[in-house]
Design an enzyme around this catalytic site. Structure first.
Site, PDB file in Angstrom:
ATOM      1  N   HIS A   1     -54.244 -41.360   6.806  1.00  0.00           N
ATOM      2  CA  HIS A   1     -54.563 -39.994   6.182  1.00  0.00           C
ATOM      3  C   HIS A   1     -55.891 -40.497   5.119  1.00  0.00           C
ATOM      4  CE1 HIS A   1     -53.851 -36.675   3.570  1.00  0.00           C
ATOM      5  NE2 HIS A   1     -52.823 -36.234   4.315  1.00  0.00           N
TER       6      HIS A   1
ATOM      7  N   ASP B   1     -46.465 -46.411   3.476  1.00  0.00           N
ATOM      8  CA  ASP B   1     -46.515 -44.928   3.236  1.00  0.00           C
ATOM      9  C   ASP B   1     -45.571 -44.515   3.983  1.00  0.00           C
ATOM     10  OD1 ASP B   1     -46.967 -42.347   3.107  1.00  0.00           O
ATOM     11  OD2 ASP B   1     -49.148 -42.344   3.502  1.00  0.00           O
TER      12      ASP B   1
ATOM     13  N   GLN C   1     -44.534 -39.554   6.157  1.00  0.00           N
ATOM     14  CA  GLN C   1     -44.204 -38.934   7.456  1.00  0.00           C
ATOM     15  C   GLN C   1     -42.880 -39.547   7.953  1.00  0.00           C
ATOM     16  OE1 GLN C   1     -45.302 -36.279   8.767  1.00  0.00           O
ATOM     17  NE2 GLN C   1     -46.992 -36.251   7.037  1.00  0.00           N
TER      18      GLN C   1
ATOM     19  N   LYS D   1     -41.399 -33.581   1.817  1.00  0.00           N
ATOM     20  CA  LYS D   1     -41.438 -33.829   3.264  1.00  0.00           C
ATOM     21  C   LYS D   1     -39.938 -33.892   3.828  1.00  0.00           C
ATOM     22  CE  LYS D   1     -45.791 -34.901   3.722  1.00  0.00           C
ATOM     23  NZ  LYS D   1     -46.896 -34.252   4.279  1.00  0.00           N
TER      24      LYS D   1
ATOM     25  N   CYS E   1     -56.636 -34.236   7.712  1.00  0.00           N
ATOM     26  CA  CYS E   1     -57.075 -35.101   6.803  1.00  0.00           C
ATOM     27  C   CYS E   1     -57.059 -36.657   7.403  1.00  0.00           C
ATOM     28  CB  CYS E   1     -56.157 -35.214   5.616  1.00  0.00           C
ATOM     29  SG  CYS E   1     -56.028 -33.803   4.843  1.00  0.00           S
TER      30      CYS E   1
END
Lengths: 140, 411
Positions: B128, B205, B208, B231, B369
């Site tokens: 991202h 990260d 997601q 999320k 992004c």
């Protein structure tokens, strides 16, 4: 024709559509008829910022009236620009600066006016008016 | 096994938990396929938020009065829930943040004092772009160099290149667990293992991955893991940073303020212990408590059942989409979650997204992004449909029919 008269014509045309599909189909068709910008103006300088699709606009002054040409890589965006160009092209700068844009609401495209809307209708109108202000300064 | 799991999810019952799924958009029932951007919120989490503001809203950690103690207890209990969910060793290894971006910046900022000129940071090509900037800034501050692990046409990281890039100068490796633009699940076990061989720290990260996978930070042996509550059915504006205690002790505080200090005089301040060292000021108290409730909600459904249902949706939608002429899917890794990025011929994603919206269907369009990924494929963007456990095959059918109609209108 004055800007207001053209806007009224457009409002009349859109009032004949029964639903969003006809409205959008019309805009898509309009997009196909857009007076295309000369390839040499499709540069970074002519891109309107704030649009998810790319929009290029070029303006030139002829007999104290501004002519706009534009293009976009998205067809609905082209349809919207085609409408804006029909309204603002071949008008004198002062009329463009003073024009209000309420007609957009009246033809059911209000959703495109939200500042978060990725097509940047707001940015497009602002850019057309900025051209008008620039030319008005020249004329003064 | 697969069939059994499938039956464990009563989707119609689950859907009743989400009030928003009953609403109409442009006169049509909402079909929400923008879950990778943010998930929807179940009534159980909404109730916790309402309960907090209705019954025990107070500032925490300092008050001696009842409300403050209740709020503090709930906030710290939520931290424990999050700790258990990720299987961190201790609750103070969980730092509350405003979300993934904040968590990443906290680590990037902390590394400013640990890096020197010539050091190297490795990040993946699948990031991202908001995740690229903190490392560029870190490199500017320290003179370290940023290196990129490339991807292949399937949207997978090229591990041989990763191996070649790793060396004694590598101090930090940053990679997402799952790519937001393509849905690729990255082989983080391998990456962590290899990075540790050269003593590099690894930050993953999980923005997601957390809706789909329950990561075990201890068995992964990951140094830092970050995610956002929104999320995983929680509210926006809150997230977490997991860090191994030893690493968190090494990093200097990120922001100065209340809560993060032990003692202050005009000459010197001593910092508070973990986790408060990194939690300056009044935090998002309600958000933290609701984050805990979201974790409870997801666990009550169960991640195995969630993954089984979402994989089924992914396979079903992928198959249906592949029947559409000129449609191209980006991100075709075997290891992927319920995210499908695609384009149809030369039609601009924005045009398709606009028409789908008129039919009540929410998808994402644009570069997500992740501009470097779009540049890699040489496209302006994609349409991205992303599914959660509350989505159904019937919704996919409606979406496919709407997509065909949009393509017809736009061709």
């Amino acid at each position: 024709m004055t800007i207001e008269a053209i806007q009224n014509d457009i409002i009349d045309e859109f009032s004949m559509f029964e639903d969003w599909e006809e409205r959008y189909q019309y805009m898509i068709d309009l997009g196909k008829t857009l007076p295309l910008i000369d390839e040499k103006y499709k540069t970074e300088d002519h891109i309107i910022k704030g649009c998810q699709s790319k929009v290029w606009v070029h303006a030139n002054l002829e007999d104290d009236k501004i002519n706009f040409t534009a293009d976009s890589d998205a067809i609905i965006t082209k349809g919207i620009i085609a409408i804006l160009i029909r309204v603002f092209s071949n008008q004198n700068p002062k009329a463009i600066i003073d024009a209000n844009t309420d007609f957009i609401d009246k033809i059911g495209l209000k959703e495109h006016l939200s500042p978060t809307r990725a097509n940047g209708l707001v940015s497009m109108i602002k850019q057309l008016k900025l051209y008008a202000i620039a030319y008005q300064t020249q004329l003064n | 096994m697969y069939m059994e799991l499938k039956q464990m999810l009563d989707i119609q019952k689950i859907r009743k938990d989400f009030p928003i799924l009953n609403r109409k958009v442009n006169g049509k029932p909402l079909i929400y396929f923008d879950n990778a951007a943010t998930s929807q919120t179940p009534q159980q989490v909404i109730d916790v938020i309402v309960d907090y503001y209705s019954n025990y809203n107070a500032n925490i950690h300092r008050g001696v009065h009842a409300l403050s103690q209740e709020a503090t207890d709930a906030y710290e209990l939520a931290r424990v829930k999050i700790q258990k969910h990720f299987n961190a060793k201790s609750p103070h290894e969980i730092i509350y943040t405003s979300g993934t971006t904040h968590s990443i910046n906290l680590v990037a900022n902390g590394f400013s004092s640990l890096l020197t000129k010539g050091d190297e940071i490795l990040i993946s090509a699948l990031e991202h772009h908001s995740n690229i900037v903190p490392w560029q800034m870190l490199c500017e501050r320290t003179g370290a160099t940023l290196k990129v692990i490339p991807m292949n046409q399937n949207g997978e990281l090229v591990l041989s290149e990763f191996d070649a890039l790793l060396n004694d100068k590598t101090k930090l490796v940053f990679v997402n667990h799952i790519s937001n633009a393509l849905g690729t699940i990255n082989p983080i076990e391998y990456i962590i293992n290899e990075a540790h061989k050269v003593d590099a720290a690894v930050l993953v990260d999980g923005a997601q991955s957390c809706p789909h996978i329950k990561p075990d930070v201890q068995s992964l042996d990951v140094d830092f893991y970050v995610c956002s509550a929104h999320k995983i059915c929680g509210p926006t504006g809150v997230g977490m940073l997991y860090g191994k205690e030893a690493w968190l002790n090494k990093l200097p505080p990120y922001q100065g303020g209340g809560e993060m200090i032990a003692e202050v005089t005009f000459e010197k301040t001593t910092y508070a212990d973990l986790p408060h060292k990194f939690e300056a000021g009044t935090p998002n108290i309600c958000g933290g408590i609701a984050f805990g409730a979201a974790v409870d909600y997801m666990n009550a459904i169960g991640f195995e059942a969630i993954a089984a249902h979402e994989n089924e949706l992914l396979d079903y939608a992928t198959h249906q989409l592949q029947q559409i002429e000129r449609l191209k899917i980006y991100g075709t890794s075997k290891e992927k979650t319920s995210v499908i990025s695609f384009n149809v011929g030369a039609i601009h994603p924005y045009d398709i997204g606009t028409i789908l919206d008129k039919m009540g269907i929410a998808v994402r369009t644009g570069h997500h992004c992740a501009q470097p990924i779009m540049d890699f494929y040489n496209i302006p963007g994609t349409i991205r449909a992303s599914f959660m456990f509350y989505n159904t095959k019937e919704e996919i059918d409606t979406f496919i029919a709407a997509l065909k109609k949009a393509v017809l209108m736009l061709s």
